[in-house]
Design a protein around this motif. Structure first.
Motif, short mmCIF file in Angstrom:
data_model
loop_
_atom_site.label_atom_id
_atom_site.label_comp_id
_atom_site.label_asym_id
_atom_site.label_seq_id
_atom_site.Cartn_x
_atom_site.Cartn_y
_atom_site.Cartn_z
N LEU A 53 11.96 -0.33 -1.66
CA LEU A 53 11.01 -0.20 -0.54
C LEU A 53 10.78 1.26 0.05
CD1 LEU A 53 9.20 -1.06 1.84
CD2 LEU A 53 11.27 -1.70 3.14
N LEU A 54 11.92 1.85 0.04
CA LEU A 54 11.82 3.33 0.30
C LEU A 54 11.15 4.15 -0.88
CD1 LEU A 54 15.40 4.10 1.83
CD2 LEU A 54 13.24 3.68 3.03
N ALA A 55 11.49 3.90 -1.89
CA ALA A 55 10.88 4.45 -3.31
C ALA A 55 9.33 4.25 -3.34
CB ALA A 55 11.38 3.93 -4.51
N SER A 56 9.15 2.92 -2.95
CA SER A 56 7.54 2.52 -2.78
C SER A 56 6.83 3.55 -1.77
CB SER A 56 7.65 1.00 -2.61
OG SER A 56 5.99 0.51 -2.23
N VAL A 57 7.55 3.60 -0.56
CA VAL A 57 6.80 4.33 0.52
C VAL A 57 6.71 5.76 -0.01
CG1 VAL A 57 7.23 5.25 2.90
CG2 VAL A 57 7.72 2.67 2.37
N LEU A 58 7.81 6.22 -0.66
CA LEU A 58 8.07 7.72 -1.10
C LEU A 58 6.81 7.97 -2.14
CD1 LEU A 58 9.58 10.51 -1.20
CD2 LEU A 58 10.78 9.45 -3.16
N GLY B 33 4.02 6.61 -2.29
CA GLY B 33 2.64 6.25 -1.75
C GLY B 33 2.08 5.00 -2.10
N GLU B 34 2.70 3.93 -2.32
CA GLU B 34 2.17 2.67 -2.96
C GLU B 34 1.61 1.87 -1.67
OE1 GLU B 34 5.27 1.48 -6.71
OE2 GLU B 34 5.33 0.45 -4.93
N THR B 35 0.39 1.36 -2.00
CA THR B 35 -0.29 0.49 -1.26
C THR B 35 0.25 -1.13 -1.08
OG1 THR B 35 -2.20 1.89 -1.38
CG2 THR B 35 -2.48 -0.17 -0.18
N TRP B 36 0.87 -1.43 -0.07
CA TRP B 36 1.04 -2.77 -0.05
C TRP B 36 0.22 -3.76 0.27
CZ3 TRP B 36 6.76 -4.77 0.63
CH2 TRP B 36 7.44 -3.66 0.12
N SER B 37 0.23 -4.83 0.02
CA SER B 37 -0.69 -5.92 0.25
C SER B 37 -0.11 -7.39 0.72
CB SER B 37 -1.74 -6.03 -0.94
OG SER B 37 -0.90 -6.60 -1.88
#
Length: 311
Positions: free
Chosen positions: A199-204, A206-210
């Motif tokens: 989750l932290l890697a995804s935020v780092l 800049g992935e867009t969550w849906s």
């Protein structure tokens, strides 16, 4: 080997580690075409971890662990799942699912070589033959023009190889680390903490969550199957088989998973299976067979137990 052996359960368990684990490459490939890779992996492992915790409570298992055990589960979860699995999912954007499964089948080879480098363990003659065949098989696999010509495929192959090193080091780490003794509790912590790190890697990145409600039906079904079957049922089947049949028989999943992945990728995603891929698979899997001696597999099976094995 003291656990009761039910022939029907044994057959179902082998089906799980053969077909379900082999199909996770296809499922991840389907999902990652729509979802960001780290988001995908984060949702999968966080959800699976929570479900395992609920199962532990239902079974009356104590979830309490020491601070040291928690730290070690975080490290193991990172090596096996955050980096080892999350980056493979990322690489599947550029590499066919069957190809990825074949490259990952070299896990025992990397474990053996790393044991030699870090621990000075001698490689037996039979295993040395396996190492040589494995190197040849990997070369045949990655040197194909059809593969190299695909955009970012070399980057994808290189990242998968780094994942193999991460898994191999993780297998040595868990052999020495103080981890929760119950494998359900151990895996639950590894999956949950790995999911948070993803989750932290995804935020780092800049992935867009849906919302799952916005996903296509194939992606929804793929995620559901990855969580329930790939992360929980197949893992439980693997541990059950280790108790009721010989380790060598359980090790056959190492050879079957890539074949299942190749067939499913070819059938559902129209991935190309070249003659060189078939030759490479034969050479590589033969090498894995030579490496998987009983002694080596005992180390490898401990690694698979903590990694939840396969994608």
């Amino acid at each position: 080997m003291s656990s009761p052996r039910n022939p029907v359960l044994v057959i179902l368990a082998f089906f799980s580690i053969y077909v379900i684990w082999g199909s996770t490459y296809l499922l991840n490939k389907i999902a990652v075409t729509e979802l960001p890779p780290f988001m995908l992996a984060s949702i999968r492992f966080t959800t699976a971890g929570i479900l395992i915790f609920i199962l532990c409570k239902f079974l009356g298992l104590n979830l309490k662990i020491t601070r040291k055990q928690f730290l070690n589960t975080v490290i193991a979860g990172f090596l096996f799942l955050t980096f080892g699995n999350g980056v493979v999912v990322w690489a599947l954007r550029y590499v066919d699912s069957g190809f990825a499964a074949l490259e990952i089948s070299a896990q025992p080879l990397i474990v053996l070589v790393l044991m030699r480098i870090l621990d000075g363990k001698k490689i037996k003659a039979m295993s040395m033959v396996g190492v040589v065949l494995g190197i040849i098989g990997i070369y045949l696999l990655v040197s194909q023009k059809q593969v190299i010509s695909q955009e970012n495929s070399v980057l994808g192959m290189g990242m998968i190889f780094l994942c193999l090193i991460s898994w191999a080091y993780g297998s040595l780490f868990v052999g020495r680390a103080n981890l929760p003794t119950n494998y359900f509790v151990n895996t639950g912590y590894q999956m949950f903490t790995a999911g948070i790190l993803l989750l932290l890697a995804s935020v780092l990145f800049g992935e867009t969550w849906s919302s799952p409600l916005e996903w296509s039906s194939p992606t929804q079904y793929s995620m559901l199957l990855l969580i329930l079957f790939g992360s929980i049922i197949a893992f439980t089947s693997f541990n059950y088989l280790l108790k009721v049949v010989s380790p060598e028989k359980v090790a056959t999943s190492t050879y079957v998973n890539p074949i299942i992945a190749l067939i499913l990728g070819w059938h559902f995603l129209e991935e190309q299976i070249t003659t060189q891929s078939i030759i490479a698979a034969t050479v590589l899997l033969t090498g894995v067979y030579f490496i998987n001696t009983k002694k080596t597999f005992l180390i490898f099976s401990r690694f698979r137990t903590n990694q939840e094995t396969n994608l």
